[in-house]
Motif scaffolding. Structure first.
Motif, short mmCIF file in Angstrom:
data_model
loop_
_atom_site.label_atom_id
_atom_site.label_comp_id
_atom_site.label_asym_id
_atom_site.label_seq_id
_atom_site.Cartn_x
_atom_site.Cartn_y
_atom_site.Cartn_z
N TYR A 150 16.96 13.29 1.63
CA TYR A 150 17.99 12.28 1.41
C TYR A 150 17.46 11.18 0.48
O TYR A 150 18.15 10.72 -0.42
N ASN A 151 16.22 10.77 0.71
CA ASN A 151 15.64 9.68 -0.06
C ASN A 151 15.05 10.12 -1.40
O ASN A 151 14.89 9.31 -2.30
N GLN A 152 14.70 11.40 -1.53
CA GLN A 152 14.14 11.95 -2.77
C GLN A 152 15.06 13.07 -3.23
O GLN A 152 14.84 14.22 -2.93
N ARG A 153 16.08 12.75 -3.96
CA ARG A 153 17.13 13.72 -4.29
C ARG A 153 16.81 14.59 -5.49
O ARG A 153 17.56 15.50 -5.80
N GLU A 154 15.74 14.33 -6.16
CA GLU A 154 15.36 15.13 -7.32
C GLU A 154 14.03 15.83 -7.04
O GLU A 154 13.27 15.43 -6.17
N ALA A 155 13.74 16.86 -7.83
CA ALA A 155 12.52 17.65 -7.64
C ALA A 155 11.27 16.94 -8.15
O ALA A 155 10.16 17.34 -7.84
N VAL A 156 11.46 15.88 -8.94
CA VAL A 156 10.31 15.14 -9.47
C VAL A 156 10.48 13.66 -9.13
O VAL A 156 11.57 13.19 -8.85
N SER A 157 9.37 12.94 -9.20
CA SER A 157 9.39 11.52 -8.90
C SER A 157 8.50 10.79 -9.90
O SER A 157 7.47 11.32 -10.32
N GLY A 158 8.87 9.59 -10.25
CA GLY A 158 8.04 8.78 -11.13
C GLY A 158 6.96 8.04 -10.37
O GLY A 158 6.10 7.40 -10.95
N VAL A 159 6.99 8.14 -9.05
CA VAL A 159 6.03 7.47 -8.20
C VAL A 159 5.13 8.52 -7.56
O VAL A 159 5.61 9.55 -7.10
#
Length: 102
Positions: free
Chosen positions: A71-80
């Motif tokens: 829910y909080n990470q809706r994409e497969a990649v993160s900038g963090v």
């Protein structure tokens, strides 16, 4: 039927004061439940039996953690840069994992 109720997941993700995301959260519950079944090599019925009609509390927590993360990470990649809390999921799921097939 989900093994964790929607209201508990909404509290877990701090979305208990609105209903706009209810359908999406319900979808995440179903997907997280399937993840737990796959990770344990057990069917939903086997896990319900192990918990006396409900998923065992440890597996309910695993469902909450997975659904909350999605829910909080809706994409497969993160900038963090993120790191897994050591042993959290393994500690919850491993005791219920079936190591051999019937």
């Amino acid at each position: 039927m989900a093994t964790v109720n929607l209201e508990l997941l909404k509290k877990h993700v701090h979305a208990d004061d609105f209903t706009d995301d209810d359908a999406y959260l319900q979808h995440l519950l179903g997907a997280a439940e399937q993840y737990v079944c796959t990770a344990t090599n057990r069917t939903k019925d086997e896990l319900l039996e192990a918990g006396g009609g409900d998923f065992p509390a440890m597996l309910q927590q695993a469902v909450l953690l997975i659904a909350g993360h999605w829910y909080n990470q809706r994409e497969a990649v993160s900038g963090v840069q993120m790191a897994e809390v050591p042993y959290t999921m393994q500690a919850l799921i491993k005791p219920y994992r079936k190591l051999v097939s019937d």
